[in-house]
Scaffold this active site. Structure first.
Site, short mmCIF file in Angstrom:
data_model
loop_
_atom_site.label_atom_id
_atom_site.label_comp_id
_atom_site.label_asym_id
_atom_site.label_seq_id
_atom_site.Cartn_x
_atom_site.Cartn_y
_atom_site.Cartn_z
CB SER A 227 98.36 4.58 31.16
OG SER A 227 99.26 5.52 31.66
CG ASP A 453 94.09 10.09 34.48
OD1 ASP A 453 95.23 10.13 34.98
OD2 ASP A 453 93.67 9.12 33.84
CG HIS A 483 96.26 6.51 35.60
ND1 HIS A 483 96.19 7.42 34.58
CD2 HIS A 483 97.17 5.59 35.22
CE1 HIS A 483 97.04 7.08 33.62
NE2 HIS A 483 97.64 5.96 33.98
#
Length: 514
Positions: A227, A453, A483
């Site tokens: 991320s 995602d 994610h």
């Protein structure tokens, strides 16, 4: 979505929080200033601080051994490397395999920005046990986060009010109130954290990682970023291309976007995830309890939010489930397909007037523990994001963009658009429109994008690969949901990542896993 205008906001730390005395750290002296030569004093790990999310000390490792924690000294201001220092909190699990097969340390950043690596790595250790055969697994609280000179803003009771506010204002009075709440929060950050606020940019954290590399005794930085951690990894590669070892970027932030573009991209990503959730529920052989068709599911959610805006329902006493809390709860559950069952159950209960599950999900996203204490996730997220990004948006900017955001997602669009005001009146100017991640001369970097995602849309992986530069990025696509990719436990993805990190086998760029 702790800071909903950022595509890297809220990461795996929130998932760990659902399933399962702050150390100030500023103002020390460097002594002789030879920070790369410092020796780390590894000891048993303490229980997490309130800023890290609280809880118990990490349990023993899945296959034996104990977690060890240490503190690294780093300059408060990297432009004055012999000035005041701050403490950077570290955690490690020693490599489990033979000493002669050990490669070095593998440093993790799990995202946010604002997530505590010291608490997240133990929560997901089982997923990385194969990598531990040849690496010491290492993570850290980046500066401004957890036990690393944490940014402090509002109290727990003030944050309860903050997260209950109407974040989708419909008229001037509501807009004024929303702006005043944002200004109060930002003023509290300046008042309580004035010394550290100018020094929490991603470039500062990247320099900390290079110091960490040296202190850990590694010639190269072997790195796993997830991320926002992919942005941090890209910035590191830009600043120190010759120091990059084997690096993986998973759930990739688009480094070319302004905050506005990132917010719009994330809006589309969460809408796609909601569409996939509705399709999954209504396509099963058993009856979907929250709607007869995909559109019916989404229509009923829209009606719930509209009803909550007029009249909240009981949540976790004494708080009520507001429209804003419900949106946060829905968003949290879309980070992982494993959470879809919680969303289904939470919506069922909410339709019957009980908001506990959606509020629990919302609390998890916002870093609130069961005892009412908040981690400093929101404070750090805001401080790092606003220090990194130069644009400062106005209510006129938001209102001009609202139609485009609504078109992207009737549910998430307005919420994300108004979130762009989070850096209004921030005390520190932003560094740039977007980060520079160009890294000519770097070793290959494996860039992994997930087509489903919601938080870091798939298109960002290609943009990151292009921005890193020719001959640097190796692209891998995972056709999945949620994610990130490696923690989905997809065997194809894990073979490719493990093959690179453990054996140096660079996958063929453009490979696809499903």
């Amino acid at each position: 979505m702790a800071n909903p205008s950022r595509p890297r906001a809220a990461a795996l730390i929130t998932t760990a929080a659902l399933l399962s005395a702050v150390l100030a750290g500023c103002g020390g002296s460097t002594g002789d200033g030879d920070l790369p030569a410092q020796k780390l004093d590894w000891k048993d790990c303490p229980a997490p601080s309130e800023a890290e999310g609280g809880g118990s000390a990490p349990s023993p490792l899945p296959h034996g051994g104990d977690w060890q924690c240490a503190t690294m000294k780093a300059p408060l201001d990297w432009s004055r490397p012999k000035g005041d220092t701050i403490d950077i909190a570290l955690i490690r699990a020693r490599a489990s395999g033979p000493a002669d097969k050990r490669i070095g340390s593998l440093v993790f950043n799990f995202g946010g920005p604002g997530g505590s690596g010291v608490t997240t790595l133990p929560a997901f250790a089982g997923d990385y046990s194969n990598l531990r055969t040849r690496y010491d697994l290492v993570s850290f609280d980046p500066r401004g986060v957890g036990r690393s000179a944490p940014v402090e803003c509002e109290s727990n009771s003030q944050l309860d009010v903050y997260f209950q506010q109407d974040a989708v204002p419909d008229d001037k009075a509501e807009r004024d109130q929303f702006l005043q709440r944002t200004k109060r929060f930002n003023a509290a950050c300046e008042r309580n954290s004035k010394k550290v606020l100018p020094h929490v940019r991603t470039t500062d954290a990247a320099r900390d990682m290079d110091l960490m590399r040296q202190v850990l005794g590694d010639d190269k930085l072997h790195y796993f970023g997830i991320s926002y951690g992919t942005e941090l990894g890209g910035v590191y590669a830009h600043l120190f291309p010759k120091h990059v070892g084997r690096a993986v970027l998973d759930a990739v932030v688009d480094p070319t976007q302004t905050p506005e573009q990132g917010a719009l991209g994330q809006t589309k990503g969460f809408q796609l995830a909601l569409d996939n959730f509705a399709k999954d529920c209504t396509s099963k052989t058993t009856e979907c309890p929250i709607g007869d068709t995909e559109q019916d599911v989404k229509d009923r959610i829209a009606k719930l939010l509209a009803d909550l805006e007029k009249k909240p329902i009981p949540g976790i006493f004494p708080r009520q489930l507001t429209e804003t809390a419900a949106i946060n709860g829905i968003a949290q559950s879309l980070y992982s397909k494993d959470f879809w069952e919680y969303l289904t159950e939470g919506l069922e209960q909410a339709y019957d007037g009980d908001g506990k599950i959606l509020m629990l999900l919302s609390d998890s996203l916002n870093g609130r523990s069961e005892n009412g204490d908040y981690s400093n996730l929101l404070a750090a997220n805001t401080a790092i994001s606003c220090s990194d990004a130069k644009p400062r948006y106005t209510t006129d900017d938001v209102q001009r963009k609202l139609p485009e955001f609504r078109a992207a997602s009737p549910l998430f669009g307005p919420f994300m658009a108004w979130g762009m005001l989070s850096c209004t009146d921030w005390a520190v100017p932003g560094a740039a429109d977007h980060p520079d991640v160009s890294a000519p001369g770097s070793a290959p970097i494996l860039v992994v994008g997930n087509t489903g995602d919601p938080a870091t849309p798939y298109e960002g992986a290609k943009k990151m690969a292009d921005a890193l530069g020719e001959g640097v990025a190796v692209e891998l696509t995972y056709k999945g949901q949620g994610h990130g990719s490696y923690d989905s436990k997809n065997k194809c993805v894990q073979r490719a990542v493990d093959g690179y990190l453990l054996d140096g086998k660079v996958p063929k760029s453009g490979a696809v896993c499903s």
